[in-house]
Write an enzyme that holds these catalytic residues in place. Structure first.
Site, PDB file in Angstrom:
ATOM      1  N   ALA A 243     -18.601 -41.638  21.116  1.00 13.17           N
ATOM      2  CA  ALA A 243     -17.648 -40.533  21.172  1.00 13.17           C
ATOM      3  C   ALA A 243     -17.770 -39.848  22.528  1.00 13.17           C
ATOM      4  CB  ALA A 243     -17.930 -39.544  20.047  1.00 13.17           C
ATOM      5  N   LYS A 244     -16.779 -39.015  22.815  1.00  9.09           N
ATOM      6  CA  LYS A 244     -16.754 -38.282  24.085  1.00  9.09           C
ATOM      7  C   LYS A 244     -18.067 -37.546  24.356  1.00  9.09           C
ATOM      8  CE  LYS A 244     -13.470 -36.948  26.510  1.00  9.09           C
ATOM      9  NZ  LYS A 244     -13.219 -37.453  27.878  1.00  9.09           N
ATOM     10  N   ARG A 245     -18.636 -36.981  23.288  1.00 10.78           N
ATOM     11  CA  ARG A 245     -19.842 -36.173  23.496  1.00 10.78           C
ATOM     12  C   ARG A 245     -21.043 -37.017  23.925  1.00 10.78           C
ATOM     13  NH1 ARG A 245     -18.727 -36.286  18.234  1.00 10.78           N
ATOM     14  NH2 ARG A 245     -20.083 -37.584  16.949  1.00 10.78           N
ATOM     15  N   ASP A 246     -20.898 -38.329  23.911  1.00 10.63           N
ATOM     16  CA  ASP A 246     -22.001 -39.174  24.352  1.00 10.63           C
ATOM     17  C   ASP A 246     -22.090 -39.286  25.871  1.00 10.63           C
ATOM     18  OD1 ASP A 246     -23.084 -39.864  21.827  1.00 10.63           O
ATOM     19  OD2 ASP A 246     -21.343 -41.157  21.474  1.00 10.63           O
TER      20      ASP A 246
END
Ligand code: GLU
Length: 303
Positions: A243-246
């Site tokens: 995900a983006k937060r990675d």
């Protein structure tokens, strides 16, 4: 050039930038289509989760990776007439019923005997007229439309997947039109793929369990079922879906970190066991689909 036989496609939801896992799936969809002399189409699945500008950025990223596609990009939101026609065809066969259940009621309902876990328990399938009227009344009070469900004539259906082989999976009374009046993804995808001549569906394997439902719907609509190839998901180091937060997981993030398109393609190639790829064409010529590792792709990126 010889005339393409059949077509493949990539069908992103324009909810944000594509991450490496999405890009890998897109490259494989393209390589499988082009490698089998198929046309390749892009469809933007914009029935919900639309982020302003995302579609344009996704198209730019796919082009930057060297993917090309045939014809106009199709937007699912512009296919309403075809979706309604399919719903009408199922209705004419007596295969559609109104459902007044809320999400919570479905979760809390005891499952029907022999029904697989998660299958709709059939609460609204055979309601008497008075109970239907009460359901409609409730929907009016909630300012919602009843969802429309399929009266499925089976509880399982088989599809053929390039890697998973024959998959015999659950079919239930799936939603065809949602309570907000929007056509359900499962119906839209079947109608839109068939209209585009798509006979090869390549996508992430979180949708493998949807394939039997979709193939069954195609059968009811008199449409040919495509062949499937479900690509393992990309995950982070903890094994959670990427995900983006990675971190810097999109193409533009990688560019910001000083990587080139060739280096990003190199990462995708490495994940496929073909080191030294610099273009999508390298994947097309060097990748052997039979060699695909069916485990998730663990994306490890330098900080
Ligand atoms: N729009 C879906 C997604 O982005 C893919 C649907 C499909 O390929 O059938 O996950």
């Amino acid at each position: 050039m010889s005339t393409p036989v059949g077509a493949g496609r990539y069908a992103p939801s324009p909810s944000g930038d594509l991450h490496l896992g999405n890009l890998r799936t897109a490259v494989l969809a393209w390589a499988l289509a082009r490698g089998s002399s198929r046309a390749f189409h892009l469809r933007i699945e914009d029935l919900d989760r639309v982020r302003e500008g995302a579609e344009q950025r996704q198209l730019e990223d796919l082009a930057a990776l060297g993917l090309d596609w045939d014809g106009e990009v199709v937007r699912q939101s512009e296919r309403g007439a075809a979706h309604r026609a399919a719903l009408d065809a199922l209705t004419a066969q007596g295969l559609v019923y109104e459902c007044y259940c809320t999400r919570r009621e479905i979760l809390e309902a005891p499952s029907a005997p022999h029904a697989p876990p998660g299958a709709y328990p059939g609460t609204c399938r055979d309601l008497a007229p008075a109970a239907r009227e009460a359901g409609r009344e409730r929907m009016r009070a909630l300012r919602r439309e009843p969802a429309l469900r399929l009266r499925a004539g089976t509880d399982a259906w088989s599809v053929q997947d390039l890697w998973a082989g024959q998959v015999h999976g659950t079919v239930d009374d799936l939603v065809l039109r949602r309570g907000d009046g929007v056509v359900a993804y499962n119906l839209a995808v079947v109608v839109d793929d068939a209209a585009a001549g798509v006979d090869q569906v390549v996508r992430a394997d979180d949708l493998l369990s949807s394939a039997p439902r979709q193939a069954y719907l195609a059968h009811l609509l008199g449409l040919p079922a495509p062949s499937y190839a479900h690509v393992p998901l990309a995950v982070n180091a903890r094994g959670d879906r990427l995900a983006k937060r990675d971190g810097a997981v999109t193409l533009r993030d990688r560019f910001d970190r000083g990587e080139s398109t060739a280096q990003v393609m190199g990462r995708i190639g490495d994940s496929l066991g073909i080191p030294g790829c610099g273009t999508a064409a390298d994947v097309l010529t060097r990748w052997d689909p039979a060699s695909l590792v069916r485990e998730p792709w663990v994306v490890e990126l330098p900080d």
